[in-house]
Design an enzyme around this catalytic site. Structure first.
Site, PDB file in Angstrom:
ATOM      1  CD  GLU A 149     -24.240 -14.643  15.449  1.00  0.00           C
ATOM      2  OE1 GLU A 149     -25.149 -15.434  15.681  1.00  0.00           O
ATOM      3  OE2 GLU A 149     -23.275 -14.903  14.710  1.00  0.00           O
TER       4      GLU A 149
ATOM      5  CG  ASP B   8     -33.419  -3.864  17.845  1.00  0.00           C
ATOM      6  OD1 ASP B   8     -33.423  -3.589  16.629  1.00  0.00           O
ATOM      7  OD2 ASP B   8     -33.631  -5.009  18.278  1.00  0.00           O
TER       8      ASP B   8
ATOM      9  CB  SER C 290     -32.914  -6.109  12.140  1.00  0.00           C
ATOM     10  OG  SER C 290     -33.307  -7.422  12.362  1.00  0.00           O
TER      11      SER C 290
END
Ligand SMILES: *[C@@H]1O[C@H](CO)[C@@H](O)[C@H](O)[C@H]1NC(C)=O
Ligand SMILES: *[C@@H]1O[C@H](CO)[C@@H](O)[C@H](O)[C@H]1NC(C)=O
Ligand SMILES: *[C@@H]1O[C@H](CO)[C@@H](O)[C@H](O)[C@H]1NC(C)=O
Ligand SMILES: *[C@@H]1O[C@H](CO)[C@@H](O)[C@H](O)[C@H]1NC(C)=O
Ligand SMILES: *[C@@H]1O[C@H](CO)[C@@H](O)[C@H](O)[C@H]1NC(C)=O
Length: 637
Positions: A299, A307, A550
């Site tokens: 996680e 990103d 995301s």
């Protein structure tokens, strides 16, 4: 223009405060959303200072900023493509002085405190006259605010439902802490009751991750199974090598303990962007931020890895900054990184909303013993793949933070946020029922914040339609998880009025005003979309295909960072706040947007909203063609 600062300086020692009568009627100034009130009842009254382990309540009164009613107009003057002052961004000093609270507001708040019997020498005013601070007993706080204080499950103290203040103070006060600043909802609050970690919710559907064999043949024919940087480049016509890297800046924000594993980056680069093997992002550490390497699992690395991998692969050789925010003990949130960018936004002694944000200096053993306030230089493009349910933030707190994005937009910064991964529901599929309570069968939609703020660019998600490849025209359809809808806090900004009104007029959604804000006056989102499906990422040495908005936000950010590169290379200003250009006529005429007209963002027991011709609250304006988008921005002064 008013000159509050000069006047204030001259009068600083004059105790001109009028004293308010004690019996002036109170009005409701801020509130926690009823859903939040129902979900997080307090555990008991705060009936003595000793019980809370507090000598006193540190009441902080944020003074109202001046001229916020003209923020949108000022922002449009530098970001509307038809404005004669397009691109003429403001200095930090001009922003700070234009919006600084007035002397009158300080006097009004002092007058109120003194009138309630608090000795004038107990009242302090922060440098820059933003906050008035006074330490009060529980009894004094309750009398001042005509309220009762409670203790909540995580030990936070505050008012339960609403903040009331004397009517004549309404124009002088922005927020008061600790009062109604709400605690977050969803799994994040469960994590928080075990620890005090305050990182907001990563917008990533990790449960839907699919492990891909490492020998998987990545090819443009297989982007629907494994969407790689090359898939983004091909689908969005996004081939660009930057040349102004030393003038440009591009940042992703991460909240500790989210981190990246260097060898994951190299596995990713080795497969998808070989020239980057061995390259790393530049760490910019805020409030004790750290690239932790002791709690990795799956996680923690997955979001940062995503990103950073895409921000770097899509803009190489541009250096990418990671604004790593919050110490390992309590982490941080949006206001914390904004404090580091803009010192004029900081509170008196750290933290902005004591229930949502990290409070620095952190007194815990090993905590970060300082507060980062105006410590970093502002990057031009910032992407933040996190979000909270709008109801979990009090309205005044949300508005204060949103205005800050607008002020930084005035200075030439671009902010991107994803719209969430649960369709019209909130984080973890959070919906409300008709009595305003959380209920899996509830049919009330839940907008995501900060995506719902009109001064950020909200990015939704698409996917390849069945049987299509990135080489096809009209390849995309809605990614079913994409968040979108209408804010309950923010009004419709003028730049989107025509697009959103046209949607509401031509395709009125079949829901009641109780289910979503159908006033026709609310901010609609997303603004635009990018692919959010089956995105390749390497986390803890596993190659995964992950869905989530995301993914859309940092890839859209990479695209805008490269537009800045081209503009900076021509001696032009960075693009700053982009939405007025995105919705503008030139974008339409140039055919920048691929309109997504199929699919919906179903949830909360409904089909959500439907994608259709033109803007819709599912995929926004559509997905971009980079070359055409670049041409439009390069044509602007
Ligand atoms: C696409 O992926 C499948 C496995 O899912 C593989 O069998 C096929 O060869 C790949 N196609 C190409 C063109 O790489
Ligand atoms: C873990 O992080 C610490 C602090 O940044 C660093 O000193 C250490 O070398 C790192 N360990 C590994 C195995 O990377
Ligand atoms: C709303 O949800 C709450 C909690 O799940 C439940 O107790 C209540 O009965 C529900 N109200 C309605 C009208 O369904
Ligand atoms: C809907 O949005 C409008 C405009 O921002 C606002 O005035 C109204 O209070 C909102 N309604 C609800 C129920 O939140
Ligand atoms: C909305 O999307 C879902 C999932 O793709 C689909 O099953 C459903 O039929 C769609 N609803 C409408 C009204 O098109």
């Amino acid at each position: 223009m008013r000159l509050p600062l000069a006047l204030g300086g001259a009068l600083a020692l004059v105790a001109a405060a009028g004293v308010l009568p004690r019996d002036e009627p109170h009005i409701v100034h801020d509130r926690r959303h009823p859903a939040h009130v129902a979900r997080f009842p307090p555990v008991r009254r705060l009936d003595s200072d000793a019980e809370a382990g507090l000598k006193s309540i540190p009441l902080r009164i944020g003074l109202a900023q001046q001229n916020l009613d003209s923020l949108e107009a000022h922002l449009l003057a530098v970001s509307d493509p038809t404005s004669p002052t397009y691109g003429q961004h403001w200095s930090a000093q001009r922003v700070a002085s234009t919006f600084a609270p007035s002397r009158e507001s300080e006097d009004a708040v002092r007058g109120w405190l003194v009138g309630a019997g608090i000795a004038p020498e107990r009242v302090e005013v922060a440098k820059g006259r933003k906050w008035v601070q006074v330490d009060v007993s529980v009894g004094e706080a309750e009398e001042l605010l005509q309220t009762e204080y409670f203790v909540f499950e995580d030990g936070a103290i505050g008012e339960w439902k609403r903040l009331t203040i004397p009517a004549s103070l309404a124009a002088h006060v922005e927020v008061i802490t600790p009062t109604v600043q709400a605690k977050r909802v969803g799994s994040s609050i469960q994590r928080r009751s075990e620890s005090t970690n305050k990182a907001p919710h990563p917008a990533f559907d990790q449960s839907a991750a699919v492990q891909v064999p490492s020998h998987f043949p990545a090819s443009l024919a297989n982007c629907s199974t494994l969407f790689t940087p090359a898939c983004y480049q091909t689908l969005y016509n996004f081939h660009y090598t930057p040349t102004s890297t030393s003038k440009n800046s591009f940042a992703v924000v991460e909240f500790t303990p989210q981190t990246f594993i260097p060898s994951d980056l190299d596995l990713f680069f080795g497969n998808f962007s070989p020239a980057l093997v061995g390259q790393r992002p530049e760490g910019v550490f805020i409030d004790g931020g750290v690239f932790q390497n002791t709690s990795l699992g799956f996680e923690n690395p997955v979001k940062s890895s995503f990103d950073i991998s895409y921000a770097m692969a899509l803009t190489t050789p541009q250096s990418v900054q990671v604004l790593q925010t919050g110490d390992i003990i309590e982490s941080g949130s949006f206001d914390n990184y904004l404090d580091a960018i803009d010192g004029s936004f900081c509170t008196f002694d750290g933290g902005d909303d004591t229930s949502l944000d990290g409070v620095y200096p952190d007194p815990a053993p090993g905590g970060y013993d300082a507060q980062d306030c105006g410590t970093i230089s502002a990057p031009y493009v910032v992407t933040v793949s996190y979000g909270d349910d709008e109801v979990s933030v009090s309205e005044k707190t949300a508005v204060r933070q949103c205005n800050e994005y607008g002020k930084l937009g005035l200075m030439g910064m671009t902010f991107l946020y994803p719209t969430g991964d649960n369709g019209v529901a909130g984080n973890d599929g959070f919906c409300l029922n008709s009595t305003g309570q959380e209920d899996p069968n509830g049919q009330i939609f839940m907008p995501l914040f900060p995506a719902s703020c009109p001064y950020v660019t909200a990015v939704g998600g698409t996917q390849l339609a069945d049987g299509k490849t990135v080489l096809d025209k009209d390849a995309e359809t809605t990614w079913v998880g994409t968040g979108g809808g209408f804010s309950n806090y923010f009004t419709m900004p003028s730049y989107q009025a025509s697009a959103v009104t046209s949607f509401l007029t031509n395709h009125p959604p079949p829901y009641t005003d109780g289910q979503y804000n159908n006033s026709g006056k609310a901010r609609g989102f997303p603004d635009m979309s990018m692919n959010a499906n089956s995105v390749a990422v390497i986390a803890a040495a596993r190659l995964l295909a992950i869905p989530g908005t995301s993914a859309s936000s940092p890839t859209a950010a990479a695209l805008f960072a490269m537009v800045n590169d081209a503009r900076l290379g021509k001696g032009k200003a960075p693009i700053g706040f982009v939405n007025p250009v995105l919705y503008g006529k030139k974008m339409q005429e140039a055919g920048v947007w691929r309109d997504i007209t199929t699919g919906n963002n179903s949830n909360c027991g409904t089909d959500g909203f439907e994608a259709t011709v033109g803007w819709d609250p599912v995929t926004g304006l559509g997905t971009p063609d980079f070359v055409k988008l670049l041409d439009v921005f390069l044509d602007l002064p």
